[in-house]
Design a protein around this motif. Structure first.
Motif, PDB file in Angstrom:
ATOM      1  N   ASP A  85     -66.854  90.044 -16.071  1.00 47.11           N
ATOM      2  CA  ASP A  85     -68.209  90.586 -16.052  1.00 47.11           C
ATOM      3  C   ASP A  85     -68.484  91.416 -17.310  1.00 47.11           C
ATOM      4  O   ASP A  85     -67.570  92.013 -17.878  1.00 47.11           O
ATOM      5  CB  ASP A  85     -68.433  91.471 -14.823  1.00 47.11           C
ATOM      6  N   SER A  86     -69.733  91.461 -17.702  1.00 45.94           N
ATOM      7  CA  SER A  86     -70.153  92.359 -18.773  1.00 45.94           C
ATOM      8  C   SER A  86     -70.723  93.632 -18.156  1.00 45.94           C
ATOM      9  O   SER A  86     -71.061  93.664 -16.972  1.00 45.94           O
ATOM     10  CB  SER A  86     -71.211  91.692 -19.659  1.00 45.94           C
ATOM     11  N   ILE A  87     -70.842  94.659 -18.974  1.00 40.89           N
ATOM     12  CA  ILE A  87     -71.401  95.927 -18.494  1.00 40.89           C
ATOM     13  C   ILE A  87     -72.821  95.716 -17.974  1.00 40.89           C
ATOM     14  O   ILE A  87     -73.193  96.221 -16.907  1.00 40.89           O
ATOM     15  CB  ILE A  87     -71.395  96.974 -19.622  1.00 40.89           C
ATOM     16  N   ASP A  88     -73.629  94.963 -18.709  1.00 38.98           N
ATOM     17  CA  ASP A  88     -75.018  94.740 -18.304  1.00 38.98           C
ATOM     18  C   ASP A  88     -75.110  94.022 -16.963  1.00 38.98           C
ATOM     19  O   ASP A  88     -75.935  94.376 -16.116  1.00 38.98           O
ATOM     20  CB  ASP A  88     -75.757  93.938 -19.378  1.00 38.98           C
ATOM     21  N   ASN A  89     -74.273  92.997 -16.757  1.00 39.53           N
ATOM     22  CA  ASN A  89     -74.309  92.268 -15.488  1.00 39.53           C
ATOM     23  C   ASN A  89     -73.929  93.166 -14.315  1.00 39.53           C
ATOM     24  O   ASN A  89     -74.571  93.143 -13.261  1.00 39.53           O
ATOM     25  CB  ASN A  89     -73.364  91.060 -15.549  1.00 39.53           C
TER      26      ASN A  89
ATOM     27  N   PHE B 286     -77.212 108.500 -15.606  1.00 38.29           N
ATOM     28  CA  PHE B 286     -76.611 107.170 -15.452  1.00 38.29           C
ATOM     29  C   PHE B 286     -76.810 106.337 -16.719  1.00 38.29           C
ATOM     30  O   PHE B 286     -75.874 105.682 -17.193  1.00 38.29           O
ATOM     31  CB  PHE B 286     -77.234 106.470 -14.244  1.00 38.29           C
ATOM     32  N   GLU B 287     -77.995 106.343 -17.287  1.00 42.28           N
ATOM     33  CA  GLU B 287     -78.271 105.562 -18.487  1.00 42.28           C
ATOM     34  C   GLU B 287     -77.448 106.043 -19.675  1.00 42.28           C
ATOM     35  O   GLU B 287     -77.053 105.245 -20.524  1.00 42.28           O
ATOM     36  CB  GLU B 287     -79.762 105.618 -18.816  1.00 42.28           C
ATOM     37  N   ASP B 288     -77.157 107.335 -19.735  1.00 41.20           N
ATOM     38  CA  ASP B 288     -76.330 107.885 -20.814  1.00 41.20           C
ATOM     39  C   ASP B 288     -74.928 107.299 -20.750  1.00 41.20           C
ATOM     40  O   ASP B 288     -74.375 106.839 -21.760  1.00 41.20           O
ATOM     41  CB  ASP B 288     -76.295 109.410 -20.700  1.00 41.20           C
TER      42      ASP B 288
ATOM     43  N   LEU C 236     -70.747 103.097 -22.511  1.00 42.39           N
ATOM     44  CA  LEU C 236     -69.856 101.991 -22.162  1.00 42.39           C
ATOM     45  C   LEU C 236     -70.291 100.690 -22.835  1.00 42.39           C
ATOM     46  O   LEU C 236     -69.446  99.855 -23.187  1.00 42.39           O
ATOM     47  CB  LEU C 236     -69.814 101.806 -20.646  1.00 42.39           C
ATOM     48  N   ARG C 237     -71.589 100.508 -23.026  1.00 44.46           N
ATOM     49  CA  ARG C 237     -72.066  99.312 -23.750  1.00 44.46           C
ATOM     50  C   ARG C 237     -71.526  99.307 -25.186  1.00 44.46           C
ATOM     51  O   ARG C 237     -71.073  98.269 -25.690  1.00 44.46           O
ATOM     52  CB  ARG C 237     -73.590  99.283 -23.782  1.00 44.46           C
ATOM     53  N   ALA C 238     -71.588 100.457 -25.839  1.00 42.87           N
ATOM     54  CA  ALA C 238     -71.081 100.555 -27.211  1.00 42.87           C
ATOM     55  C   ALA C 238     -69.582 100.285 -27.256  1.00 42.87           C
ATOM     56  O   ALA C 238     -69.088  99.588 -28.157  1.00 42.87           O
ATOM     57  CB  ALA C 238     -71.386 101.939 -27.786  1.00 42.87           C
ATOM     58  N   TYR C 239     -68.841 100.811 -26.268  1.00 45.25           N
ATOM     59  CA  TYR C 239     -67.392 100.592 -26.216  1.00 45.25           C
ATOM     60  C   TYR C 239     -67.078  99.118 -25.970  1.00 45.25           C
ATOM     61  O   TYR C 239     -66.159  98.558 -26.583  1.00 45.25           O
ATOM     62  CB  TYR C 239     -66.805 101.461 -25.108  1.00 45.25           C
ATOM     63  N   GLU C 240     -67.848  98.471 -25.076  1.00 42.46           N
ATOM     64  CA  GLU C 240     -67.647  97.050 -24.790  1.00 42.46           C
ATOM     65  C   GLU C 240     -67.892  96.199 -26.038  1.00 42.46           C
ATOM     66  O   GLU C 240     -67.149  95.248 -26.313  1.00 42.46           O
ATOM     67  CB  GLU C 240     -68.581  96.612 -23.666  1.00 42.46           C
TER      68      GLU C 240
END
Length: 395
Positions: free
Chosen positions: A123-127, A182-184, A189-193
């Motif tokens: 899974d991706s973070i966004d999913n 939550f968005e922060d 985590l998106r940047a880390y992924e």
């Protein structure tokens, strides 16, 4: 004129509070609506007409008026012909108790789904955030809002530890999760992924490059020993075998490519069976002498050495080594893999009572040298030595 006194105030009808607003009944808020309406009816002194069935025409009219203000038009059309406020209240209760039980069941299911959610490795973070937000929205629609702190902690707890444990630990130490949005957290985590994916792409490119360089060395070695050019190469369709550089090199070397169909290893059965035999030997010699698993590379190297020097059903009265080299292999120097070895210490500065040997572990023969390959468990380094005494019964 004489003094005039104002007339005494006449007692008129009782005035009703007008500043209290009635809550509106919806499909999901019956329990809270009923609690609020009881308070509103008590403030207006008319709750006893519903609770005890007291017959007072003025109070009944007031209670019905308040109920009419707090229910939607669709419900008014269904129960608006009732004569008493108590009858209206009972009908509202009957219609919504079943719906309330369904709502509670759905809320319990949603809560269990939220608690059991885990992010898969693929899974991706966004999913995953989309799935988590969907459950949170469903829970809010059923009347229970998941607070942001709980959402943040659940999100971090559900991430795969193998990929995100370092980032999660850092966030838990640096941030106050009870106050962080939550968005922060999701943005971090998106940047880390993204960074992980970039490193994986670079690593994959490096792996392809290493496979290509290893193949070129293997080709040069095998052609030198055989005295013949390589004509055919059979492989699967892995990226390391189908890269642009690999294909160009094979074309320039006039090597015919045989590629197996996807997910059909049986089309390269000879290699697959040999690989299975090799890994079986690796496991056996590691377990037999209690050698740690991180030495599997040395065990595979030694197993390959042995497989090429033992008879096989594919050849009659010959070993693979003999068939290829046109001479019989020499095997009297072979020892039990992982056995104890005592290598001579060559040091001109040794004192009279110093040890003349050190205890090592036998790993096989050193390629291109008449010496043994040994392992020093204290320094975790490979030692090459010719003067060695073995204890093959001890590992």
């Amino acid at each position: 004129m004489g003094d005039t006194t104002p007339p005494p105030p006449t007692k008129g009808k009782e005035s009703w509070p007008s500043s209290v607003q009635c809550p509106m009944l919806t499909a999901t808020n019956y329990t809270v609506w009923a609690m609020r309406m009881k308070v509103v009816l008590r403030v207006h002194k008319v709750w006893d007409t519903i609770n005890s069935g007291v017959s007072d025409e003025d109070k009944n009219d007031m209670a019905m008026a308040l109920l009419f203000q707090s229910i939607p038009e669709t419900l008014i059309r269904q129960i608006g012909d009732q004569e008493t406020a108590k009858a209206m209240w009972d009908l509202i209760k009957t219609r919504h108790l079943g719906a309330e039980r369904v709502r509670e069941a759905r809320l319990q299911t949603s809560s269990m789904e939220f608690d059991n959610m885990k992010m898969n490795e693929s899974d991706s973070i966004d999913n995953f955030v989309g799935k988590l937000s969907s459950i949170a929205s469903k829970s809010a629609a059923l009347g229970e809002v998941i607070d942001e702190a709980r959402l943040v902690k659940k999100f971090l707890k559900s991430l795969p530890r193998s990929k995100y444990i370092q980032m999660v630990s850092s966030l838990e130490q640096v941030l106050d999760l009870n106050k962080t949005g939550f968005e922060d957290v999701v943005g971090r985590l998106r940047a880390y992924e993204k960074r992980i994916r970039e490193e994986e792409i670079q690593g994959g490119a490096q792996e392809k490059s290493e496979a290509f360089e290893s193949f070129k060395k293997f080709k040069a070695l095998i052609e030198t020993e055989a005295g013949l050019p390589m004509k055919t190469l059979r492989t699967d369709r892995g990226g390391k075998f189908t890269s642009r550089d690999f294909n160009r090199f094979c074309d320039e070397s006039e090597i015919i490519r045989h590629l197996t169909a996807p997910y059909t290893p049986q089309q390269n059965g000879g290699v697959e069976r040999r690989n299975r035999t090799l890994m079986g030997m690796v496991r056996s010699i590691l377990k037999a002498m209690q050698v740690p698993n991180y030495m599997w590379g040395e065990a595979a190297r030694h197993s390959t050495f042995l497989i090429n020097r033992v008879p096989t059903r594919a050849l009659v009265d010959q070993t693979p080594y003999e068939r290829f080299k046109k001479k019989k292999p020499i095997i009297e120097h072979v020892r039990v893999f992982g056995c104890m070895a005592y290598a001579k210490i060559d040091n001109v500065h040794l004192k009279k009572l110093d040890d003349r040997s050190r205890q090592l572990v036998y790993l096989g023969s050193e390629t291109g040298s008449k010496a043994y390959r040994l392992f020093d468990s204290n320094t975790r380094k490979i030692v090459v030595s010719r003067d060695v005494v073995f204890d093959e019964n001890k590992g």
